[in-house]
Scaffold this active site. Structure first.
Site, mmCIF file in Angstrom:
data_model
loop_
_atom_site.group_PDB
_atom_site.id
_atom_site.type_symbol
_atom_site.label_atom_id
_atom_site.label_comp_id
_atom_site.label_asym_id
_atom_site.label_seq_id
_atom_site.Cartn_x
_atom_site.Cartn_y
_atom_site.Cartn_z
ATOM 1 N N GLU A 1 -12.531 -1.968 12.052
ATOM 2 C CA GLU A 1 -12.517 -1.276 10.760
ATOM 3 C C GLU A 1 -13.635 -1.760 9.838
ATOM 4 O O GLU A 1 -14.278 -0.967 9.157
ATOM 5 C CB GLU A 1 -11.151 -1.498 10.087
ATOM 6 C CG GLU A 1 -11.050 -0.889 8.707
ATOM 7 C CD GLU A 1 -9.679 -1.095 8.065
ATOM 8 O OE1 GLU A 1 -8.793 -1.709 8.701
ATOM 9 O OE2 GLU A 1 -9.498 -0.633 6.918
ATOM 10 N N GLU B 1 0.820 -1.213 0.000
ATOM 11 C CA GLU B 1 0.000 0.000 0.000
ATOM 12 C C GLU B 1 0.856 1.266 0.000
ATOM 13 O O GLU B 1 0.628 2.192 0.775
ATOM 14 C CB GLU B 1 -0.950 -0.008 1.203
ATOM 15 C CG GLU B 1 -1.926 -1.168 1.169
ATOM 16 C CD GLU B 1 -2.957 -1.138 2.293
ATOM 17 O OE1 GLU B 1 -2.660 -0.616 3.378
ATOM 18 O OE2 GLU B 1 -4.068 -1.644 2.078
ATOM 19 N N ASP C 1 -8.282 -8.994 4.068
ATOM 20 C CA ASP C 1 -8.016 -7.878 4.979
ATOM 21 C C ASP C 1 -9.049 -7.757 6.094
ATOM 22 O O ASP C 1 -9.911 -6.892 6.032
ATOM 23 C CB ASP C 1 -7.988 -6.566 4.158
ATOM 24 C CG ASP C 1 -7.463 -5.408 4.967
ATOM 25 O OD1 ASP C 1 -7.011 -5.635 6.090
ATOM 26 O OD2 ASP C 1 -7.500 -4.267 4.457
HETATM 27 O O1 GCW Z 1 -6.879 -2.855 6.557
HETATM 28 C C1 GCW Z 1 -6.027 -2.056 5.834
HETATM 29 C C2 GCW Z 1 -6.329 -0.698 6.327
HETATM 30 C C3 GCW Z 1 -5.150 0.242 6.307
HETATM 31 C C4 GCW Z 1 -3.987 -0.458 7.022
HETATM 32 C C5 GCW Z 1 -3.651 -1.723 6.243
HETATM 33 C C6 GCW Z 1 -2.543 -2.540 6.897
HETATM 34 C C7 GCW Z 1 -2.243 0.429 8.407
HETATM 35 O O2 GCW Z 1 -7.393 -0.167 5.596
HETATM 36 O O3 GCW Z 1 -5.535 1.409 6.970
HETATM 37 O O4 GCW Z 1 -2.873 0.389 7.150
HETATM 38 O O5 GCW Z 1 -4.767 -2.563 6.197
HETATM 39 O O6 GCW Z 1 -2.849 -3.485 7.599
HETATM 40 O O7 GCW Z 1 -1.385 -2.231 6.699
#
Ligand code: GCW
Length: 680
Positions: free
Chosen positions: A387, A286, A359
């Protein structure tokens, strides 16, 4: 005079308001007279050579629970509690609690090899009383299943929290190191009470500044505060730090100048924090920098840091949450990148793997890397902050989610040596936002100590300590907790659906969203609905992600006819008229699940209303209000998703069921520019 009295009463009642700050460490007077008498006669005094921390916690706890001062003794008498370090076979952290008769005197002994072990024993003993169990014939020995039990804070240095829904970061970097907030100490107590022994202070999307002397001095002050509670500090580091704060031109892990920079920087960290735990790294994920920027592998990057940490006995925790923009199914990418590196990591590298391959969704199958890297120690990462599970507004007890993963496959619990939980803690008075969100922090710690505990056992002990031992309350509210996660799966992502939430902020439903710059950030990529059907084909005819699982698991999941309904749309693409195991068509089952989810929330509301009077007014009212919001949002999820999927299935909603209050267009137009939790 009267007015003054009234004011005094008011102030004392405010001071004692159940605002959730005390978490599960309330230590109020035992409200069962028979048990109170038993406890008072079993504990008449304390003889302690344990650490000051353990002794203080014990005295404070017992005084509250038993309603009397406990005298400190130098020789044991009848009813003395003896607390000390003494050799056991239970390692660094295990403890023994035993009722014994010495020279005709009944005593209770808490012993362990180390101060840390004793402290864990002390908290266990206090828990027995808090949960109103007999302490007359104790023969307990316990040691943790996993050596690493760590909270990961996604806290930024400006105090915003990525995916945080409980206020700002508890770390006040501005006033550190001079000012030690009482909250840091209470944080340490809470963690120690459930066996958490490490904390990563800052976000994995890491600011390079964390490694500058100013911040190291601040982190050292936190480390010093947490140390007496057996908690080590770790830091997330940015892979480009040598460039950002070191003045180098590159961060290539094979460049000797870069290696030297990390070595010196690591030595410096240990000068500030002699028992520093190690570095946590999110690399090439990311947008974060990493070794691949220089044509190197994750192993090259991790090993360089590992070598810098090794002389100090520190570890590198290298995250496997990686995916890039390719045509490869996102669910497959971490396995593809990491499995071939098994055996190439240096001894002090841990690879940290999220519970599922996408995720932290409300439901995911376990990550196929568990069991696939036998030569690499693995850390399992769960997300405590909600989240994808309704933020801190929805009541979601996540032990069932944790257990589902720990018990799945090899089983997962047998393939790991550590657990990391993305913290749900902030500056909110009650720490976690929702009064029930504390239970996820609690359950995480308890399961990291003992993954065999059941969700029900953990809910039971948490409720007794956090609310009341009232049996009517416990029975009813335990049921609420145990059904809460499945309710969310039903009204958000039933039957294996995933990643269909709002873009960016992740608030609310947006299965229609297709505007993200990358395909695998779009909900439509994950559900693939069209008039022919819905679901992601991850069998050999599709992305073949299923091939990453062991043959026995693959065999269970690869035929859509045998695949459990909960995984159907995760692994298969099926037509709308597909016959489910329930006998319903896929479309009808989807409707059924979405409606069931909303019904479950309504049942939770009713159940909560029925325990009014058995619980303090403050939290009764808070939870009631939050459940009302949750009900509205559950309806929103159900209606938006079913209206949208209905445009493909061309099938009607169940006739007699509640109909959506709005059009699909209305839901599509909703905007949430200030949704919480986005920190960038
Ligand atoms: O779940 C996603 C999140 C990001 C997060 C990423 C990760 C810290 O939307 O905000 O960043 O995973 O785990 O690195």
């Amino acid at each position: 005079m009267k007015k003054l009295l009234l004011l005094v009463c008011l102030i004392t009642s405010i001071a004692h308001a159940e605002d959730g700050y005390r978490l599960w460490l309330r230590y109020d007077l035992v409200d069962n007279p028979r048990l109170l008498a038993e406890y008072r006669s079993s504990i008449t005094g304390l003889q302690s050579t344990a650490s000051e921390t353990a002794t203080k916690e014990l005295l404070q706890g017992l005084q509250g629970l038993l309603g009397k001062k406990i005298p400190l003794l130098t020789t044991p008498q009848e009813g003395t509690l003896v607390v000390r370090t003494s050799p056991t076979t239970l390692g660094d952290e295990g403890y023994i609690i035993r009722t014994e008769t010495i020279a005709g005197k009944h005593i209770t002994q808490i012993t362990a090899n180390t101060d840390r072990g004793v402290l864990y024993g002390v908290f266990y003993f206090l828990r027995l009383i808090q949960t109103q169990q007999s302490i007359q014939k104790l023969a307990i020995s316990s040691s943790p299943a996993l050596p690493y039990r760590i909270l990961d804070h996604w806290d930024n240095l400006n105090r915003t929290v990525e995916r945080g829904y409980a206020g700002f970061s508890i770390w006040n970097w501005h006033t550190l190191p001079g000012y030690i907030d009482q909250r840091y100490i209470d944080y340490a107590r809470a963690n120690a009470s459930i066996g958490i022994n490490g904390t990563v202070l800052n976000n994995v999307n890491a600011s390079p500044l964390i490694l500058t002397p100013d911040y190291l001095e601040k982190a050292a002050a936190v480390a010093q505060t947490l140390r007496p509670y057996g908690i080590k500090v770790y830091l997330s580091v940015n892979f480009s730090s040598p460039i950002a704060i070191g003045g180098l031109k590159t961060a290539d892990p094979l460049d000797p100048a870069v290696q030297d920079w990390w070595k010196k920087k690591t030595d410096e960290v240990y000068r500030y924090i002699p028992d520093f735990g190690g570095f946590l790294v999110k690399a090439n994920s990311e947008g974060q920098p990493g070794p691949q920027n220089y044509g190197r592998t994750h192993a090259d990057g991790a090993n360089m840091l590992a070598d810098a940490l090794a002389p100090h006995k520190g570890i590198v925790i290298w995250r496997a949450f990686v995916y890039s923009e390719t045509h490869e199914d996102r669910a497959k990418q971490a396995y593809n990148e990491f499995k071939p590196l098994d055996g190439q990591f240096h001894k002090n590298v841990w690879v940290q793997v999220k519970n599922g391959p996408i995720d932290f969704q409300p439901r995911e199958p376990y990550h196929p890397l568990f069991g696939a890297m036998p030569q690499t120690p693995l850390m399992l990462e769960f997300q405590l902050t909600q989240e994808y599970l309704g933020f801190a507004t929805h009541l979601a007890y996540l032990a069932p989610l944790f257990k589902e993963c720990l018990d799945a496959g090899p089983p997962v619990a047998s393939t790991i040596t550590g657990m990391a939980g993305v913290a749900n803690i902030g500056t909110d008075r009650n720490w976690c936002g929702h009064p029930f969100a504390q239970s996820n922090w609690y359950a995480f710690g308890r399961l990291a100590w003992n993954p065999k505990l059941s969700s029900a056992e953990i809910a039971d002990e948490w409720l007794r300590q956090t609310f009341t031992n009232n049996p009517g309350f416990i029975d009813t509210v335990k049921k609420i907790m145990l059904t809460s996660r499945e309710a969310i799966v039903d009204y958000m992502t039933p039957l294996g659906l995933h990643h269909i939430m709002g873009y960016g902020h992740h608030y609310g439903p947006a299965p229609w969203y297709d505007k993200a710059s990358r395909a695998d950030w779009n909900p439509v990529y994950f559900h693939k609905a069209d008039s022919a059907g819905i679901g992601f084909d991850r069998t050999a005819t599709g992305s073949d992600a299923l091939s990453q699982y062991p043959p026995a698991i693959r065999a269970q999941w690869e035929d859509p006819k045998n695949c459990p309904d909960i995984w159907l749309l995760w692994f298969h693409r099926v037509p709308w008229g597909w016959k489910m195991h329930t006998g319903r068509t896929l479309w009808d089952e989807l409707c059924h699940r979405y409606y069931t989810g909303v019904d479950s929330v309504r049942a939770m509301q009713k159940a909560w209303a029925s325990v009014k009077g058995k619980v303090d007014e403050e939290r009764a009212h808070q939870v009631e209000m939050l459940l009302n919001i949750q009900e509205k949002e559950a309806v929103w999820w159900r209606d938006a998703c079913l209206l949208y999927f209905g445009t493909f299935s061309h099938m009607p909603l169940p006739e007699k069921a509640e109909q959506p209050a709005h059009t699909l267009d209305y839901y599509k137009k909703l905007q949430f520019p200030n949704a919480p939790g986005t920190s960038r």
